[in-house]
Motif scaffolding. Structure first.
Motif, PDB file in Angstrom:
ATOM      1  N   PRO A  53       0.828  -1.217   0.000  1.00  0.00           N
ATOM      2  CA  PRO A  53       0.000   0.000   0.000  1.00  0.00           C
ATOM      3  C   PRO A  53       0.856   1.258   0.000  1.00  0.00           C
ATOM      4  N   ALA A  54       0.493   2.216  -0.852  1.00  0.00           N
ATOM      5  CA  ALA A  54       1.256   3.463  -0.927  1.00  0.00           C
ATOM      6  C   ALA A  54       1.085   4.293   0.331  1.00  0.00           C
ATOM      7  N   ASP A  55      -0.097   4.209   0.925  1.00  0.00           N
ATOM      8  CA  ASP A  55      -0.417   4.980   2.131  1.00  0.00           C
ATOM      9  C   ASP A  55      -1.072   4.029   3.134  1.00  0.00           C
ATOM     10  N   PRO A  56      -0.280   3.238   3.850  1.00  0.00           N
ATOM     11  CA  PRO A  56      -0.846   2.194   4.725  1.00  0.00           C
ATOM     12  C   PRO A  56      -1.865   2.717   5.725  1.00  0.00           C
ATOM     13  N   GLU A  57      -1.680   3.909   6.216  1.00  0.00           N
ATOM     14  CA  GLU A  57      -2.583   4.447   7.233  1.00  0.00           C
ATOM     15  C   GLU A  57      -3.998   4.597   6.698  1.00  0.00           C
ATOM     16  N   HIS A  58      -4.125   4.967   5.415  1.00  0.00           N
ATOM     17  CA  HIS A  58      -5.442   5.192   4.825  1.00  0.00           C
ATOM     18  C   HIS A  58      -5.854   4.081   3.860  1.00  0.00           C
ATOM     19  N   ASP A  59      -4.888   3.361   3.313  1.00  0.00           N
ATOM     20  CA  ASP A  59      -5.210   2.311   2.340  1.00  0.00           C
ATOM     21  C   ASP A  59      -5.679   1.025   3.002  1.00  0.00           C
ATOM     22  N   ARG A  60      -5.352   0.825   4.275  1.00  0.00           N
ATOM     23  CA  ARG A  60      -5.740  -0.404   4.962  1.00  0.00           C
ATOM     24  C   ARG A  60      -6.538  -0.090   6.224  1.00  0.00           C
ATOM     25  N   LEU A  61      -7.733  -0.618   6.269  1.00  0.00           N
ATOM     26  CA  LEU A  61      -8.557  -0.506   7.460  1.00  0.00           C
ATOM     27  C   LEU A  61      -8.242  -1.622   8.451  1.00  0.00           C
ATOM     28  N   LEU A  62      -7.898  -2.786   7.922  1.00  0.00           N
ATOM     29  CA  LEU A  62      -7.611  -3.956   8.746  1.00  0.00           C
ATOM     30  C   LEU A  62      -6.197  -3.861   9.308  1.00  0.00           C
ATOM     31  N   PHE A 104     -11.858  -2.842 -14.862  1.00  0.00           N
ATOM     32  CA  PHE A 104     -12.114  -1.430 -15.145  1.00  0.00           C
ATOM     33  C   PHE A 104     -13.364  -1.226 -15.990  1.00  0.00           C
ATOM     34  N   GLY A 105     -13.612  -2.117 -16.921  1.00  0.00           N
ATOM     35  CA  GLY A 105     -14.814  -1.972 -17.745  1.00  0.00           C
ATOM     36  C   GLY A 105     -14.597  -1.100 -18.966  1.00  0.00           C
ATOM     37  N   THR A 106     -13.999   0.078 -18.774  1.00  0.00           N
ATOM     38  CA  THR A 106     -13.720   0.976 -19.898  1.00  0.00           C
ATOM     39  C   THR A 106     -12.332   1.584 -19.729  1.00  0.00           C
ATOM     40  N   ASN A 107     -11.798   2.096 -20.822  1.00  0.00           N
ATOM     41  CA  ASN A 107     -10.487   2.748 -20.775  1.00  0.00           C
ATOM     42  C   ASN A 107     -10.525   4.009 -19.914  1.00  0.00           C
ATOM     43  N   LEU A 108     -11.657   4.701 -19.950  1.00  0.00           N
ATOM     44  CA  LEU A 108     -11.774   5.912 -19.149  1.00  0.00           C
ATOM     45  C   LEU A 108     -11.709   5.602 -17.653  1.00  0.00           C
ATOM     46  N   ALA A 109     -12.353   4.497 -17.251  1.00  0.00           N
ATOM     47  CA  ALA A 109     -12.300   4.112 -15.845  1.00  0.00           C
ATOM     48  C   ALA A 109     -10.867   3.788 -15.433  1.00  0.00           C
ATOM     49  N   GLU A 110     -10.142   3.103 -16.329  1.00  0.00           N
ATOM     50  CA  GLU A 110      -8.742   2.765 -16.026  1.00  0.00           C
ATOM     51  C   GLU A 110      -7.893   4.031 -15.908  1.00  0.00           C
ATOM     52  N   LYS A 111      -8.102   4.988 -16.835  1.00  0.00           N
ATOM     53  CA  LYS A 111      -7.344   6.248 -16.777  1.00  0.00           C
ATOM     54  C   LYS A 111      -7.667   7.031 -15.509  1.00  0.00           C
ATOM     55  N   ALA A 112      -8.940   7.006 -15.125  1.00  0.00           N
ATOM     56  CA  ALA A 112      -9.347   7.729 -13.919  1.00  0.00           C
ATOM     57  C   ALA A 112      -8.670   7.154 -12.680  1.00  0.00           C
ATOM     58  N   MET A 113      -8.609   5.825 -12.605  1.00  0.00           N
ATOM     59  CA  MET A 113      -7.959   5.194 -11.458  1.00  0.00           C
ATOM     60  C   MET A 113      -6.446   5.415 -11.479  1.00  0.00           C
ATOM     61  N   GLU A 114      -5.862   5.404 -12.671  1.00  0.00           N
ATOM     62  CA  GLU A 114      -4.432   5.694 -12.792  1.00  0.00           C
ATOM     63  C   GLU A 114      -4.120   7.094 -12.292  1.00  0.00           C
ATOM     64  N   ALA A 115      -5.017   8.024 -12.572  1.00  0.00           N
ATOM     65  CA  ALA A 115      -4.816   9.400 -12.103  1.00  0.00           C
ATOM     66  C   ALA A 115      -4.838   9.486 -10.580  1.00  0.00           C
ATOM     67  N   LEU A 116      -5.515   8.535  -9.940  1.00  0.00           N
ATOM     68  CA  LEU A 116      -5.531   8.477  -8.483  1.00  0.00           C
ATOM     69  C   LEU A 116      -4.373   7.654  -7.920  1.00  0.00           C
ATOM     70  N   GLY A 117      -3.607   7.030  -8.831  1.00  0.00           N
ATOM     71  CA  GLY A 117      -2.466   6.223  -8.399  1.00  0.00           C
ATOM     72  C   GLY A 117      -2.785   4.758  -8.187  1.00  0.00           C
TER      73      GLY A 117
END
Length: 325
Positions: A53-62, A104-117
Motif C-alpha cells: 500500500p502506498a499509504d498504509p494508514e489510509h489504504d488499509r482498514l484492517l 475497469f470496464g472501460t479505458n476511461l475508468a482505467e485512466k481515472a484510477m491511474e490518475a488516483l495512483g
C-alpha cells in the motif's frame, strides 16, 4: 438522433449488445458459447502490478490480520472455531477473498484510477481489505482471522497486501491429510489422486513457512493438549487465554467448501485426533514431506527441505488453484 439510435445506444451501454438489420442474402454465423466452467476463476491482477500500500494508514482498514496457512483437511476449521470463541478474535468460515477481482470496464475508468495512483492490484487489495474489515467491525472484536487453505498459494500477494499480517502455520501428518481428503469426497478422487492433490497444498504451505515468520502448530498437539496449544497461540497473538476456546460450540457456518462439515466438528469441543499411520502405511509420494515436517526421521545424506519440494509435482499444472471439496 433518431429514437431507434437512442434505444440502440442505451442497449449497448447496458448490455454490450447492438441490434443490426440483417442484410438480404447474407447468412449470419453464430459462434457457440463456451460452457461455463466453475473451476476456472476470473483472473486477478498480474504479478507485476502487485505492490504494498502506498499509504498504509489510509489504504488499509484492517490492522494486523491473522492468517492460518494450512493444507486442506489439516484441522483449520477446528482451529478457527477455537479462535472464534475468543472475545478478541473473529475467525469466520473460509472467505476466498483472493479470488475477488476488479475490472475497469472501460479505458476511461482505467485512466481515472491511474490518475488516483491505483492499478488493478491496488483496487483488488482495497476490496479485500474492505470486505474483511466490514466483517470484523460487525463482529465487535479486535482482530480478524482468515483460515482459507488456498491462501497458501497466494502467500506473497497476501503478505504484500497486508505488510503487518501475522501467520499461524498449521501442520498435520501428510498421510492423515491425504486420507482425510480422500474420505471427504471418495466419489471425486482415488486415494492416489487425493495424495497428489493434497501434496500441492502441503508444498504451498512449505514455501510460505520458509518465506514468512509465524507460529507453527501441529494438529496432533492441538487435539492431544488443546489447552496448552491454545495458550501458546494466544501468547503469540498477544491476547489473554480464555478457557471458552476449548468449548467452542457449534460453528456458525458448516458448509462443504467453506470449511469442515463432518460430524466431528459439530461436537463443539476439541476431540482426540485419529491414530497416526505407521511408517509402512505412508505413500511413497508423501514420505519426503513427512521427513520435512518431522513425522519421519531424516534420511542420512538427504536434505528434508529440498526433497519435500522435488519429485513428481502436479502443482505445475494448477499452481494456485484450489480444489473443490
Amino acid at each position: 438522433m433518431s429514437w431507434k439510435r437512442k434505444v440502440n445506444d442505451a442497449l449497448v451501454e447496458l448490455t454490450g449488445l447492438r441490434i443490426t438489420r440483417e442484410q438480404p442474402g447474407r447468412t449470419t454465423q453464430t459462434r457457440p458459447r463456451p460452457a461455463a466452467n466453475r473451476a476456472t476463476p476470473a483472473p486477478t491482477a498480474p504479478a507485476d502490478q502487485v505492490r504494498p500500500p502506498a499509504d498504509p494508514e489510509h489504504d488499509r482498514l484492517l490492522k494486523e490480520p491473522i492468517f492460518i496457512m494450512s493444507p486442506v483437511r489439516s484441522g483449520s476449521t477446528l482451529l478457527r472455531s477455537m479462535l472464534n470463541a475468543h472475545s478478541m478474535l473473529h475467525a469466520p468460515h473460509e472467505l476466498h477473498v483472493r479470488r475477488l477481482t476488479v475490472q475497469f470496464g472501460t479505458n476511461l475508468a482505467e485512466k481515472a484510477m491511474e490518475a488516483l495512483g491505483h492499478n488493478q492490484a491496488d483496487l483488488e487489495h482495497l476490496l479485500w481489505d474492505r470486505v474483511l474489515h466490514r466483517e470484523l467491525v460487525r463482529s465487535g472484536k479486535k482482530y480478524f482471522v482468515d483460515k482459507t487453505p488456498a491462501n497458501a498459494f497466494a502467500y506473497q500477494r497476501i503478505a504484500t497486501c497486508w505488510p503487518d499480517a501475522r501467520y499461524i502455520f498449521l501442520l498435520r501428518h501428510p498421510a492423515s491429510i491425504a486420507q482425510s481428503w480422500y474420505e471427504a469426497s471418495p466419489d471425486k478422487r482415488t486415494p492416489e489422486e487425493a495424495a497428489e492433490d493434497a501434496l500441492r497444498y502441503m508444498r504451498a504451505v512449505n514455501r510460505a513457512r520458509k518465506a514468512l515468520q509465524g507460529l507453527t502448530v501441529r494438529y496432533e498437539d492441538l487435539t492431544a493438549d488443546p489447552e496448552a496449544e491454545a495458550k501458546r497461540i494466544c501468547e503469540f497473538l498477544g491476547v489473554p487465554y480464555e478457557p471458552g476456546m476449548l468449548e467452542y460450540g457449534m460453528p456458525d457456518v458448516i458448509v462443504k467448501g467453506l470449511g469442515d462439515w463432518k460430524e466431528k466438528i459439530r461436537a463443539g469441543k476439541v476431540l482426540p485426533g485419529r491414530e497416526l499411520p505407521k511408517p509402512d502405511e505412508i505413500p511413497e509420494l508423501l514420505r519426503p514431506m513427512c521427513v520435512a515436517w518431522g513425522y519421519l526421521p531424516k534420511e542420512k545424506g538427504g536434505s528434508a527441505g529440498q526433497s519435500a519440494e522435488t519429485g513428481t509435482d502436479t502443482s505445475t499444472e494448477k499452481p494456485d488453484q484450489e480444489t473443490p471439496a
